[in-house]
Each structure stands twice: as C-alpha cells, then as structure tokens.
Enzyme design. Structure first.
Site, PDB file in Angstrom:
ATOM      1  CG  HIS A 199      -0.171  -0.074   2.534  1.00 32.99           C
ATOM      2  ND1 HIS A 199       0.289   1.034   3.204  1.00 32.99           N
ATOM      3  CD2 HIS A 199       0.207  -1.144   3.277  1.00 32.99           C
ATOM      4  CE1 HIS A 199       0.903   0.659   4.314  1.00 32.99           C
ATOM      5  NE2 HIS A 199       0.873  -0.664   4.379  1.00 32.99           N
ATOM      6  CG  ASP A 200      -0.411   4.176   1.336  1.00 37.42           C
ATOM      7  OD1 ASP A 200      -1.288   4.904   0.850  1.00 37.42           O
ATOM      8  OD2 ASP A 200      -0.603   3.435   2.311  1.00 37.42           O
ATOM      9  N   GLY A 240       5.070  -1.061   2.571  1.00 38.52           N
ATOM     10  CA  GLY A 240       4.239   0.112   2.418  1.00 38.52           C
ATOM     11  C   GLY A 240       5.004   1.417   2.421  1.00 38.52           C
TER      12      GLY A 240
END
Length: 254
Positions: free
Chosen positions: A118-119, A136
């Site tokens: 994520h991200d 992440g």
C-alpha cells in the site's frame, strides 16, 4: 473477452482490451487501450490501468492492503502505461493514513511474484525482479533496479538509477545512482554500467565519481560531505545525487 471472464458492470474497458479465461475485473476498474489481461488475473476494485499494459496469470491487482489500520476505505491503485506485470504479482491499494493511492508509473517490469504494498510510488522504467517484497509507503524512482528476493522496509526511498543486488535487505534510503547489496545493505559504488547505457556523458560520470568519493571515501561526516558538494557548481545530475541525500528521512546506506 473470454466467455469465462467475469466483468463487473461498473468496470470501464477500452474496446480493444483483452481479458483471458477465468479472469475477474471488479467494480470501478478502468483499463486503457491495448492492455492485455491474461488468464486467472484478479483486478479487485477502484483501480485505474493505462494503455499498453500486459498482466500475466495469477496476478492480484488492486486488492485491499494488509495494513491492520485499513478499515475498508475506498482507496485506489493507479497504474500507468506499457508496464509488464508478470505471474503471481500482488499490488495493493493505498491507505487513508497516506495519500490513499498506490501509484505505478510507465514502462516498468515487475517480474514474477513481486509484492507492491500500500501507498508505494513506483516511477518509470524500473525493474523489480522476482520475489522482491516492497513494503508500504516505499518510493522507487525512475530507472531503479531491485534485485530478486530483496526486501525493502517501509518508508524507504530508492533513488533514480540506483541498483539493489539480489537478496538485499534495505532499511535505509538509497541515494541516486548507487549500487547496494547485502543484509543489511552496504554501498558498492556507483551503477556506472547502467549510467553508461543510458547515455550519461564522461564528464558527468567523472563528476558523480568525485561526489561519491566525497560522501563515501573521505571519512567525512555526512553533513560535512554535503557542505563540500554544495560549494561547487553542480550539474543537474549531481544535484539529483545531492538532493537524494538531503531529502532522506531514514538515513542513507553507507
């Protein structure tokens, strides 16, 4: 579209997109022209994919992230153009704790079983080799290479044209142009072969070699090395090296 593929009614696909057998395209997915989706691919939801991409079998694209703080928010994944995403890759959407979006640029190669958490923000023309795990909030700049079976810690930043060898454990930032390897990662000079292939002039290469020596060979404190570099007139290429060190938030590999 293969007759066994399942396409959500809210998905928007360009007319020439190909979707292979048993693949699933979820809600609010957009796929641009010339993109090929192989068999058994799952593109979950809230994902925008550009043109000319190839996504191979068993890839999981746009799935909920594995961050325990994630509570079902409508975060996104954005993938650019002309990327190759090989078998078994997993690419997760963002979190509201960051910008709410995972971003992959253009002309990247993700080899088999790469994980993009994520991200993350992945630039253009990168290569991430098989079984690499990108945690992440990681940023990987243009033309960087991450070797197979490498692990990159959360919030690390890999600079442009840098190269991480296979099975590297990276817990600090990698300045632009460096070659690093090991567990924990250590610097092994500049990625000179890659820079030559990309047309860096001899003059720029000499400037970067001297800058590397200033930071890594003179025994200076990092701030003193930066002060010395900033006293000279820097080419754009050297300024990128300086900025990649100054902007580090986790400390740099040395």
């Amino acid at each position: 579209m293969h007759p066994t593929a399942i396409i959500d009614p809210s998905a928007v696909l360009a007319d020439d997109v190909e979707v292979g057998p048993y693949s699933i395209i979820g809600p609010e997915v957009e796929i641009g022209a010339g993109t090929w989706i192989g068999p058994h691919v799952v593109i979950t939801k809230l994902t925008k994919i550009g043109t000319g991409n190839k996504i191979y079998q068993f890839a999981s694209v746009g799935e909920d992230c594995q961050d325990k703080k994630y509570a079902g928010e409508p975060t996104r994944l954005v993938i650019g153009n002309n990327n190759v995403i090989r078998e078994g890759c997993a690419i997760h959407r963002g979190t509201v704790q960051d910008q709410g979006v995972t971003i992959i640029g253009d002309n990247n190669l993700l080899m088999t079983c790469v994980h993009i958490a994520h991200d993350c923000v992945i630039g253009n023309h990168t290569i991430i080799a098989s079984d690499a795990a990108i945690a992440g909030h990681v940023k990987i700049d243009d033309f960087a290479i991450v070797g197979g079976a490498s692990a990159v810690h959360q919030f690390c930043h890999i600079g442009a044209h840098a190269m991480c060898g296979g099975a590297t454990y990276l817990a600090k930032d990698v300045p632009a142009y460096l070659m690093v390897n090991g567990n924990p990662a250590e610097s092994h000079g500049l990625n000179l072969e890659g820079l030559k292939r990309r047309g860096f002039s001899d003059e720029v290469l000499r400037e970067l070699r001297q800058a590397y020596k200033t930071v890594y060979r003179k025994g200076l404190r990092l701030q003193d090395a930066l002060t010395e570099l900033e006293q000279q007139t820097a080419s754009p290429e050297l300024q990128l090296f300086i900025d990649s060190i100054k902007n580090s938030t986790r400390g740099i590999v040395r």
